[in-house]
Design a protein around this motif. Sequence first.
Motif, mmCIF file in Angstrom:
data_model
loop_
_atom_site.group_PDB
_atom_site.id
_atom_site.type_symbol
_atom_site.label_atom_id
_atom_site.label_comp_id
_atom_site.label_asym_id
_atom_site.label_seq_id
_atom_site.Cartn_x
_atom_site.Cartn_y
_atom_site.Cartn_z
ATOM 1 N N THR A 188 19.667 24.447 -38.204
ATOM 2 C CA THR A 188 19.992 24.242 -39.614
ATOM 3 C C THR A 188 19.905 22.764 -39.941
ATOM 4 O O THR A 188 20.713 21.972 -39.433
ATOM 5 N N HIS B 40 12.810 14.616 -41.874
ATOM 6 C CA HIS B 40 12.520 16.053 -41.807
ATOM 7 C C HIS B 40 11.839 16.373 -40.477
ATOM 8 O O HIS B 40 11.131 15.540 -39.920
ATOM 9 N N PRO B 41 12.013 17.567 -39.934
ATOM 10 C CA PRO B 41 12.750 18.718 -40.482
ATOM 11 C C PRO B 41 14.219 18.726 -40.110
ATOM 12 O O PRO B 41 14.937 19.669 -40.442
ATOM 13 N N SER C 193 17.622 17.997 -44.334
ATOM 14 C CA SER C 193 17.166 19.031 -45.261
ATOM 15 C C SER C 193 16.366 18.482 -46.440
ATOM 16 O O SER C 193 16.749 17.480 -47.064
ATOM 17 N N ARG D 239 10.068 22.247 -42.969
ATOM 18 C CA ARG D 239 10.748 22.853 -41.828
ATOM 19 C C ARG D 239 9.879 22.828 -40.572
ATOM 20 O O ARG D 239 10.371 23.121 -39.473
ATOM 21 N N CYS E 60 20.661 17.591 -36.379
ATOM 22 C CA CYS E 60 20.862 18.873 -37.048
ATOM 23 C C CYS E 60 22.329 19.249 -37.111
ATOM 24 O O CYS E 60 23.125 18.928 -36.222
#
Length: 700
Positions: free
Chosen positions: A332, A358-359, A362, A479, A696
């Motif tokens: 996430t 990224h990723p 967000s 992503r 993350c």
Amino acid sequence: MRRKPTTPPPIADRNAPELYLSRELAALEFNFRVLAQARDPQVPLLERLRYLSIVANNLDEFFEVRVAMLKHHHSYGSAAPGPDGVPSGELLTRIRKRVLDLAAEQYTTWQDELGPALDAEGIRFLTRDRWSARQLHWLQGYFENEVLPVLSPLGLDPVHPFPRILNKTLNIAVVLKGRDAFGREGHMALVRAPRSLPRIIRLPDEVCEPGDHYVFLAELLQGFVDLMFPGLKVAGSYQFRVTRNSELMVEEAEVANLASALSEELLGRGYARPVRLEIGNDCPKAIVTLLTTNFELEETDVYRCNGPVNIIRAGTIYERLDRPELKYPRFTPRLPRALETSKCTFEVLRQRDVLLHHPYESFAAVVELLRQATQDPNVLAIKQTLYRAGADTPLVDLLVEAARNGKDVTVVVELRARFDEEANIGLATRLQEAGVQVVYGVVGYKTHAKMLLIVRREDDVLRRYVHLSTGNYHQANSRAYTDIGLMTAQPEIGEDLHKVFLQLSGLGPIISLKRLLHSPFTLYKSVLEKIEREIAHAEAGRPARIVAKLNALNEAHVIEALYRASQAGVEIDLIVRGACTLRPGLPGISEHIRVRSIVGRFLEHSRVYWFANDGAAETYCASADWMERNLMRRIEVAFPILDPVLATRVYDETLANYLIDNTQAWLLDSDGHYVRAQPGEAAPHNAQQTLLEKLCLTKS
């Protein structure tokens, strides 16, 4: 004090062929590195299948663009050798040899490695010799009810000449014997698979053992080919696929309406000149000759496939299957900490710059910035570039809403983004219908810069808020691609970006910018000047270093400057994902240059330039690679990271972190070969995994 190196004289001929690798062959070598991911048992199985599909897709595009243009110029005698000096005819021969090597390895991976491994996990691609009686019965019913009604088999004779074959579509050549109802002697027929038919068919659970069972459409067509020609005997059936030139040739200076001209040319793209014929291994030479004659191809344009000719389709099951244990662990992305506790992005940016990596972080932060601008009554204008946006991007909805809310919205849509032309024409039409001012950029120069500018009234003062990025405004790509974005309210950057947008939408003169480097005007010159500055530091006995992370490197003058920097003693580390035409490690030329490529879970896409500058280091992120097209023929922007804390973070995360990767890195030698880095006695270090764990929010 550091010893001052003896500086050899500058290279007399910066185009000396022995100093350069072939751009086309270097691009091919990247696909061998991707294919190594498909062969790596440490990579989750369905990810390995996805990598195999990526290689096939890359190879399609390589033929559609690079080989097509090379063949076009070669046929007209206008193909001047590149810096490597290899004539076009010899280069085409070398390309064929490497493609044959790649295809052989690709199908060996499919047949001997991925196929058995998928079987063991209950994911089976069934060839005709593996169909059970129940499966055969179900497949025949499926063929008769779902497939046969939409087919139009065509017998070849003087009344029925060879039909037009669409680019990259599946086709079956059928050899027939006997006479039909009209007394015509059967010889050969073609079956074209309409694009409406699924290329992979999943068999129902009731006719299979536990697991997921699939059949390629080509297998289905060949398995029931006799049902298409009742009364005739099928002597053989053979898959084939033709790849065509997909480069659009609109002369912008000669058309009144670029969107209309592109729309017209897109209609014919699927039937442009053929450049490659893929055909099954078992196809007789006589059939191959008939096909090559029809497509006006040479024998050297034929590539035999030890498996499905459209093996790229195997990757489509990746999204269908809910098998998390066979995929990379989910993660996430988090919001930058500066934005986690604030409801107003404008307030945050007035106090500090915000970096997005990224990723791992967000893309929602960019969407939220535009959402707030759309709804904020104090926002007066929004300007944005769109190169590739994706079909499901929320940004277009927000731009439409902003226009309807009375904002002055200007969007620069690049209609010539390769393979996204049709989507971008539709996007531009939708924006125009909503009242957005749409600009198609500048004649002769693709707008590749990634820029967003928001003008907001605050206490009777207009303040500019900016987002700049190394990657596209494409939510899905955010992503899967690594990119760096900067959100800032720094006045000089805002003023610079304002000037760039004015230049794009108007017909203004060359502009003077304070902070941004701007292609095709100052970026190229600035890169060369910064390399020269490092050379001067080295010649003065001061430490000198350059580190750059790029997607590709092929601009001869930049390479020549890097060679001279190496000769002067500048330490140079290049992280180049794809094609690199510089030769590292040449005695007396590039001994101080090291080149590595990282191929891992995410597609490396960020461009970062770092110059030591005698202790006053400069860090730039950019939309541009060090390629001729980016530096000379595109609108590009390189933006400085002015906040020292963020500059250190960019260096640590995108450069230093990658230079110690010893699991996903490939090291380039002076002959153009890549060798995978090994940990040896050192602890394994995976740069991407390190960032996942560091940045993350959650991993599962």
